[in-house]
Design a protein around this motif. Structure first.
Motif, PDB file in Angstrom:
ATOM      1  N   THR A  11       0.800  -1.225   0.000  1.00  0.00           N
ATOM      2  CA  THR A  11       0.000   0.000   0.000  1.00  0.00           C
ATOM      3  C   THR A  11       0.834   1.277   0.000  1.00  0.00           C
ATOM      4  N   SER A  12       2.164   1.143   0.016  1.00  0.00           N
ATOM      5  CA  SER A  12       2.994   2.333  -0.165  1.00  0.00           C
ATOM      6  C   SER A  12       3.050   2.735  -1.640  1.00  0.00           C
ATOM      7  N   LEU A  13       2.616   1.826  -2.540  1.00  0.00           N
ATOM      8  CA  LEU A  13       2.533   2.146  -3.962  1.00  0.00           C
ATOM      9  C   LEU A  13       1.261   2.932  -4.240  1.00  0.00           C
ATOM     10  N   LEU A  14       1.356   3.928  -5.131  1.00  0.00           N
ATOM     11  CA  LEU A  14       0.281   4.888  -5.334  1.00  0.00           C
ATOM     12  C   LEU A  14      -1.057   4.226  -5.649  1.00  0.00           C
ATOM     13  N   GLU A  15      -1.073   3.259  -6.571  1.00  0.00           N
ATOM     14  CA  GLU A  15      -2.354   2.673  -6.988  1.00  0.00           C
ATOM     15  C   GLU A  15      -2.981   1.806  -5.911  1.00  0.00           C
ATOM     16  N   TYR A  16      -2.179   1.400  -4.915  1.00  0.00           N
ATOM     17  CA  TYR A  16      -2.699   0.551  -3.847  1.00  0.00           C
ATOM     18  C   TYR A  16      -2.776   1.282  -2.510  1.00  0.00           C
ATOM     19  N   ASN A  17      -2.676   2.609  -2.519  1.00  0.00           N
ATOM     20  CA  ASN A  17      -2.851   3.361  -1.271  1.00  0.00           C
ATOM     21  C   ASN A  17      -4.182   2.996  -0.626  1.00  0.00           C
ATOM     22  N   ILE A  18      -4.217   3.003   0.695  1.00  0.00           N
ATOM     23  CA  ILE A  18      -5.458   2.703   1.403  1.00  0.00           C
ATOM     24  C   ILE A  18      -6.360   3.935   1.388  1.00  0.00           C
ATOM     25  N   ARG A  19      -7.550   3.755   0.843  1.00  0.00           N
ATOM     26  CA  ARG A  19      -8.525   4.843   0.817  1.00  0.00           C
ATOM     27  C   ARG A  19      -9.191   5.004   2.177  1.00  0.00           C
ATOM     28  N   GLY A  20      -9.452   3.893   2.827  1.00  0.00           N
ATOM     29  CA  GLY A  20     -10.091   3.957   4.137  1.00  0.00           C
ATOM     30  C   GLY A  20     -10.490   2.580   4.618  1.00  0.00           C
ATOM     31  N   PRO A  21     -10.986   2.497   5.845  1.00  0.00           N
ATOM     32  CA  PRO A  21     -11.375   1.197   6.405  1.00  0.00           C
ATOM     33  C   PRO A  21     -12.696   0.697   5.841  1.00  0.00           C
ATOM     34  N   GLU A  22     -12.818  -0.624   5.793  1.00  0.00           N
ATOM     35  CA  GLU A  22     -14.086  -1.301   5.491  1.00  0.00           C
ATOM     36  C   GLU A  22     -14.405  -2.129   6.737  1.00  0.00           C
ATOM     37  N   GLU A  23     -15.394  -1.736   7.463  1.00  0.00           N
ATOM     38  CA  GLU A  23     -15.651  -2.409   8.739  1.00  0.00           C
ATOM     39  C   GLU A  23     -17.081  -2.925   8.786  1.00  0.00           C
ATOM     40  N   PRO A  24     -17.323  -4.090   8.162  1.00  0.00           N
ATOM     41  CA  PRO A  24     -18.672  -4.645   8.113  1.00  0.00           C
ATOM     42  C   PRO A  24     -19.090  -5.218   9.461  1.00  0.00           C
ATOM     43  N   GLU A  25     -20.384  -5.378   9.649  1.00  0.00           N
ATOM     44  CA  GLU A  25     -20.883  -6.004  10.868  1.00  0.00           C
ATOM     45  C   GLU A  25     -20.622  -7.517  10.855  1.00  0.00           C
ATOM     46  N   GLU A  26     -20.314  -8.047   9.685  1.00  0.00           N
ATOM     47  CA  GLU A  26     -20.032  -9.476   9.564  1.00  0.00           C
ATOM     48  C   GLU A  26     -18.821  -9.667   8.662  1.00  0.00           C
ATOM     49  N   MET A  27     -17.820 -10.360   9.150  1.00  0.00           N
ATOM     50  CA  MET A  27     -16.613 -10.595   8.373  1.00  0.00           C
ATOM     51  C   MET A  27     -16.914 -11.486   7.164  1.00  0.00           C
ATOM     52  N   PRO A  28     -16.318 -11.216   5.994  1.00  0.00           N
ATOM     53  CA  PRO A  28     -16.434 -12.164   4.878  1.00  0.00           C
ATOM     54  C   PRO A  28     -15.621 -13.416   5.168  1.00  0.00           C
ATOM     55  N   SER A  29     -15.978 -14.502   4.525  1.00  0.00           N
ATOM     56  CA  SER A  29     -15.232 -15.750   4.708  1.00  0.00           C
ATOM     57  C   SER A  29     -13.818 -15.605   4.154  1.00  0.00           C
ATOM     58  N   MET A  30     -12.839 -16.091   4.898  1.00  0.00           N
ATOM     59  CA  MET A  30     -11.439 -16.056   4.478  1.00  0.00           C
ATOM     60  C   MET A  30     -10.738 -17.299   5.005  1.00  0.00           C
ATOM     61  N   ASP A  31      -9.718 -17.744   4.286  1.00  0.00           N
ATOM     62  CA  ASP A  31      -8.855 -18.820   4.756  1.00  0.00           C
ATOM     63  C   ASP A  31      -7.657 -18.153   5.428  1.00  0.00           C
ATOM     64  N   PHE A  32      -7.726 -18.012   6.739  1.00  0.00           N
ATOM     65  CA  PHE A  32      -6.734 -17.218   7.461  1.00  0.00           C
ATOM     66  C   PHE A  32      -5.314 -17.760   7.293  1.00  0.00           C
ATOM     67  N   SER A  33      -5.144 -19.072   7.440  1.00  0.00           N
ATOM     68  CA  SER A  33      -3.793 -19.646   7.336  1.00  0.00           C
ATOM     69  C   SER A  33      -3.188 -19.388   5.968  1.00  0.00           C
ATOM     70  N   MET A  34      -3.993 -19.489   4.923  1.00  0.00           N
ATOM     71  CA  MET A  34      -3.485 -19.228   3.576  1.00  0.00           C
ATOM     72  C   MET A  34      -3.122 -17.753   3.416  1.00  0.00           C
ATOM     73  N   LEU A  35      -3.966 -16.855   3.915  1.00  0.00           N
ATOM     74  CA  LEU A  35      -3.711 -15.419   3.772  1.00  0.00           C
ATOM     75  C   LEU A  35      -2.400 -15.017   4.411  1.00  0.00           C
ATOM     76  N   TRP A  36      -2.071 -15.638   5.538  1.00  0.00           N
ATOM     77  CA  TRP A  36      -0.836 -15.287   6.251  1.00  0.00           C
ATOM     78  C   TRP A  36       0.314 -16.221   5.901  1.00  0.00           C
ATOM     79  N   GLY A  37       0.131 -17.078   4.903  1.00  0.00           N
ATOM     80  CA  GLY A  37       1.229 -17.875   4.383  1.00  0.00           C
ATOM     81  C   GLY A  37       1.577 -19.102   5.185  1.00  0.00           C
ATOM     82  N   PHE A  38       0.646 -19.625   5.995  1.00  0.00           N
ATOM     83  CA  PHE A  38       0.932 -20.820   6.791  1.00  0.00           C
ATOM     84  C   PHE A  38       0.572 -22.103   6.066  1.00  0.00           C
ATOM     85  N   ARG A  39      -0.142 -21.984   4.911  1.00  0.00           N
ATOM     86  CA  ARG A  39      -0.510 -23.177   4.171  1.00  0.00           C
ATOM     87  C   ARG A  39      -0.170 -22.976   2.711  1.00  0.00           C
ATOM     88  N   ALA A  40       0.458 -23.962   2.105  1.00  0.00           N
ATOM     89  CA  ALA A  40       0.842 -23.848   0.691  1.00  0.00           C
ATOM     90  C   ALA A  40      -0.406 -23.844  -0.185  1.00  0.00           C
TER      91      ALA A  40
END
Length: 374
Positions: free
Chosen positions: A345-374
Motif C-alpha cells: 500500500t505504499s505504492l500509489l495505486e494501492y494506497n489505502i482509501r479507508g477502512p471497510e468495517e462490516p458487521e459481519e466478516m467475509p469468509s477467508m482462509d486465514f492460514s493461507m492469507l498469512w502464508g501458513f498453508r501452501a
C-alpha cells in the motif's frame, strides 16, 4: 483421520468465522477456518455432518504444561482457548496443576506472539465482532504482550503481565457472556460482582497456590485510574503499576471494538482516535501511545478499501518505507477473487482509501492469507 470429533451444538455461531477447519466423516475438508456461516441451514448441516480435529498437546515428562510445536496462531486458536478454559478451571478448583498450566499457557502465547506477531494481532480483529469471555481474555493477553514490549518492559515483567492478563477476569467468567448479551441496566448485585472481581480473582489464585506478588498486584490495580477515579483503592498517578495500566487499556480497546447487546461496536478507526485521548489523566501518556504504535493506522486483520477500489485484509504492518501490506480479496467491481493478491500500500495505486468495517466478516482462509498453508 480416526481422531475427528463431531461438532457439538453451540460450538459454532452464524456470522462468526470458523475457529478451525471442518471435515466430513471421511476426513475430507468441508470448510476452512475463517469461513463465515450465513444461515441456520448451513449451521444445522455442519452439526449433522461436520467434524473437527483436536490438536493433541504432548506433555513433557516433568509435566510442564507447554506446547513446543511451531506456532501458527490460526491453527492454534482453538487450542489456546481450550487451554485457557482448562487453566482457569484448574485455578478455581485449586487443582495442583494450576500454576504449571498457567506458566505453560503464558509461554505458549508469548512464543506465538513472538513467532508470528502480525497474525497474532490479526486474531484480535478477525474475531472481535462477538467474542466469548475466553476469547476476550486471550485478546487482552495478546495486546498486553505487544504493548508492554513497545513500552519498554523487560521480558520477565512482560511474562508476569501475560499471566495476569489471562487470570485477572477469572471471577467474571461465569457471568461475563450473560452480561454482554443483556440489554438491561446492570443491577446492584451485578455491579458488585464487577467491582469485586479483582479481589475474587486474587483469592482464587492464592487458594490455588499462585502467590507471585507482582502478578497479584497487577490484578489488584487493573481497574485503578491515574486520576484516582478507579477501584478498589482509588489509587492515582505513579502508585499504579504500568503493567496494570497496560492491562486496563487492552481491556478497554477490546471492549470498544466488540459488539454488546446494549450498544454497537466502535469501528477500529474510531477506537484508535479515542485511545489517543486517554493519555490525559487516565493513563501514563506513553502507554496509549505504545498501543497505537503496536496497532498502526491499519492493524492486522482489519479490512480496507484501496484506491483501485479493491477490498482486502491487512496482513502486515509497515516495514521501513513499505506497507502496510494487504491481501486483496474483492475486485474493484465487488467480485470475490479466486485466491488473493498481495498489495504493497505504499505504492500509489494501492494506497489505502479507508477502512471497510462490516458487521459481519467475509469468509477467508486465514492460514493461507498469512502464508501458513501452501
Amino acid at each position: 483421520m480416526s481422531d475427528l470429533i463431531r461438532i457439538a451444538p453451540g460450538a459454532l455461531t452464524i456470522g462468526r468465522p470458523l475457529p478451525w477447519d471442518v471435515f466430513d466423516a471421511d476426513g475430507n475438508v468441508l470448510l476452512r477456518q475463517g469461513y463465515v456461516i450465513q444461515t441456520n441451514t448451513q449451521l444445522e448441516q455442519l452439526f449433522e455432518r461436520g467434524r473437527f480435529q483436536p490438536r493433541k498437546i504432548e506433555r513433557p515428562k516433568e509435566e510442564v504444561f507447554e506446547d513446543l510445536r511451531p506456532r501458527n496462531p490460526f491453527a492454534d486458536y482453538a487450542d489456546l482457548l481450550t487451554a485457557l478454559e482448562a487453566t482457569l478451571k484448574a485455578i478455581t478448583s485449586a487443582d495442583p496443576s494450576a500454576q504449571k498450566r498457567l506458566l505453560g499457557l503464558s509461554r505458549m502465547l508469548e512464543k506465538t506472539c513472538q513467532a508470528s506477531p502480525d497474525a497474532s494481532l490479526a486474531l484480535v480483529h478477525l474475531y472481535s465482532i462477538g467474542p466469548t469471555i475466553h476469547e476476550q481474555i486471550l485478546f487482552y493477553a495478546i495486546l498486553c504482550h505487544f504493548t508492554a514490549r513497545q513500552f519498554g518492559l523487560d521480558d520477565k515483567r512482560i511474562s508476569v503481565l501475560t499471566s495476569a492478563a489471562l487470570t485477572a477476569n477469572l471471577a467474571l467468567v461465569p457471568v461475563a457472556d450473560q452480561l454482554n448479551a443483556s440489554n438491561r441496566v446492570l443491577t446492584d448485585d451485578q455491579r458488585a460482582v464487577i467491582r469485586k472481581h479483582p479481589e475474587r480473582s486474587i483469592q482464587a489464585l492464592t487458594s490455588a497456590g499462585i502467590t507471585h506478588k507482582l502478578l497479584l498486584k497487577i490484578i489488584a490495580q487493573h481497574h485503578e485510574q491515574g486520576d484516582g477515579s478507579g477501584y478498589p483503592g482509588g489509587l492515582s498517578g505513579t502508585d499504579i503499576l504500568p503493567e496494570a495500566e497496560i492491562l486496563a487499556l487492552s481491556e478497554r480497546y477490546v471492549a470498544m471494538i466488540t459488539k454488546r447487546a446494549y450498544r454497537n461496536r466502535m469501528n477500529i478507526s474510531e477506537a484508535r482516535k479515542l485511545i489517543a485521548t486517554l493519555g490525559d489523566g487516565k493513563f501514563r501518556p506513553a502507554i496509549p501511545r505504545s498501543l497505537l504504535q503496536v496497532l498502526g493506522d491499519y492493524p492486522p486483520g482489519m479490512l480496507v478499501r484501496l484506491d483501485n477500489n479493491e477490498v482486502g485484509v491487512v496482513t502486515g504492518r509497515p516495514v521501513r518505507a513499505r506497507g502496510p501490506f494487504v491481501k486483496a480479496i474483492f475486485g474493484p467491481r465487488g467480485n470475490r477473487y479466486n485466491g488473493t493478491f498481495e498489495r504493497d500500500t505504499s505504492l500509489l495505486e494501492y494506497n489505502i482509501r479507508g477502512p471497510e468495517e462490516p458487521e459481519e466478516m467475509p469468509s477467508m482462509d486465514f492460514s493461507m492469507l498469512w502464508g501458513f498453508r501452501a
